[in-house]
Design an enzyme around this catalytic site. Structure first.
Site, PDB file in Angstrom:
ATOM      1  N   LEU A   1      -0.161  16.725 -17.531  1.00  0.00           N
ATOM      2  CA  LEU A   1       0.828  15.975 -16.758  1.00  0.00           C
ATOM      3  C   LEU A   1       0.860  14.519 -17.195  1.00  0.00           C
ATOM      4  CD1 LEU A   1       2.777  15.957 -14.224  1.00  0.00           C
ATOM      5  CD2 LEU A   1       0.781  15.157 -12.920  1.00  0.00           C
TER       6      LEU A   1
ATOM      7  N   HIS B   1      -2.639   4.987   4.614  1.00  0.00           N
ATOM      8  CA  HIS B   1      -2.613   4.712   3.171  1.00  0.00           C
ATOM      9  C   HIS B   1      -3.729   5.468   2.452  1.00  0.00           C
ATOM     10  CE1 HIS B   1       0.557   1.877   3.671  1.00  0.00           C
ATOM     11  NE2 HIS B   1      -0.173   0.978   4.320  1.00  0.00           N
TER      12      HIS B   1
ATOM     13  N   ASP C   1       6.571   7.362   1.062  1.00  0.00           N
ATOM     14  CA  ASP C   1       6.898   6.594   2.263  1.00  0.00           C
ATOM     15  C   ASP C   1       6.352   7.287   3.508  1.00  0.00           C
ATOM     16  OD1 ASP C   1       7.951   4.482   3.648  1.00  0.00           O
ATOM     17  OD2 ASP C   1      10.003   5.228   3.644  1.00  0.00           O
TER      18      ASP C   1
ATOM     19  N   TRP D   1       4.080  -7.359  -1.097  1.00  0.00           N
ATOM     20  CA  TRP D   1       3.225  -8.526  -0.888  1.00  0.00           C
ATOM     21  C   TRP D   1       3.553  -9.235   0.415  1.00  0.00           C
ATOM     22  CZ3 TRP D   1      -0.842  -8.671  -3.915  1.00  0.00           C
ATOM     23  CH2 TRP D   1      -0.756  -8.177  -5.225  1.00  0.00           C
TER      24      TRP D   1
ATOM     25  N   SER E   1       5.243  -2.022  -4.234  1.00  0.00           N
ATOM     26  CA  SER E   1       6.414  -2.721  -4.758  1.00  0.00           C
ATOM     27  C   SER E   1       6.190  -4.226  -4.797  1.00  0.00           C
ATOM     28  CB  SER E   1       7.643  -2.413  -3.892  1.00  0.00           C
ATOM     29  OG  SER E   1       7.581  -3.131  -2.670  1.00  0.00           O
ATOM     30  N   THR E   2       7.072  -4.917  -5.501  1.00  0.00           N
ATOM     31  CA  THR E   2       6.999  -6.377  -5.541  1.00  0.00           C
ATOM     32  C   THR E   2       7.236  -6.967  -4.156  1.00  0.00           C
ATOM     33  OG1 THR E   2       9.333  -6.346  -6.243  1.00  0.00           O
ATOM     34  CG2 THR E   2       7.674  -6.615  -7.968  1.00  0.00           C
TER      35      THR E   2
END
Length: 231
Positions: free
Chosen positions: A123, A29, A12, A61, A57-58
């Site tokens: 990883l 970003h 975030d 959008w 996330s959903t």
């Protein structure tokens, strides 16, 4: 210092970080995506076995078309470069979320990346894309119903096996950057007994030193998993 086996992160603050520097949100970003690569390498060298990040996330959008398009462009680029990074760092990469909601070329890139990295033993890196925990649980219930599993046979293990994270242990530590104090529909089933760590540091500025701070706090916690506190 005890190293958590699985760390989950909510990435975030990219947009706010960029705005504070007088730059467009998409610049934040892009820098955030670069930081993912750095933290993956740091986490591996620290002994973390599983790292799961919330990338899109959903609900994302709902952002402006320009921002969503830029994020999808970053995703396309990252999926391609990540194949080389995965081989270099012995990293297995998996993507969770509703992949069917992504563009066909992105779906193909994800499938290629997962296939190419499947044999790596370093990883275990999981990226949540077009992911929402409520949507994940909904899809899991649909799978269970489609398989005709009787209600009395539906256990917690059965549900876990039908989630996107099947085969991946639940997170020991959740980190959220940039000062927000909520889960934002992230891994709600899996985080039942996870320790939470919130920091004001925005994701592009989150370093190995910040990760170490989070793990030090994790070491101060008494994890009882609902058990009785010792006197």
């Amino acid at each position: 210092m005890k190293i958590p086996q699985h760390v989950a992160i909510i990435l975030d603050g990219n947009g706010r970080w960029a705005k504070a520097k007088g730059m467009p949100r998409n610049y934040g970003h892009a820098q955030g995506a670069k930081n993912v690569e750095r933290i993956c390498e740091d986490a591996y060298h620290m002994g973390i076995k599983y790292l799961t990040v919330y990338a899109f996330s959903t609900e994302n959008w709902r952002r402006s078309k320009d921002e969503v398009d830029a994020l999808m462009g970053l995703l396309r680029s990252y999926m391609k470069t990540c194949v080389k990074t995965a081989k270099k760092n012995h990293m297995r990469v998996r993507v969770i979320g509703d992949k069917a909601g992504l563009a066909p070329d992105i779906q193909k890139s994800i499938a290629d990346l997962e296939r190419e990295s499947a044999g790596q033993d370093g990883l275990n890196f999981t990226i949540a894309i077009n992911y929402g925990s409520r949507d994940e649980i909904r899809r899991a219930v649909q799978k269970i119903a489609a398989e005709g599993i009787r209600p009395e046979h539906i256990t917690e293990d059965v549900i876990s096996e039908h989630l996107d994270t099947a085969g991946i242990p639940d997170p020991d530590l959740l980190i959220r950057t940039s000062g927000e104090l909520r889960l934002s529909n992230y891994l709600m089933w899996q985080l039942a007994y996870t320790e939470f760590y919130f920091t004001d540091v925005p994701w592009p500025d989150f370093t190995k030193e910040e990760l170490t701070k989070a793990i030090e706090k994790f070491n101060q916690r008494d994890r009882r998993y609902g058990g009785v506190e010792e006197e």
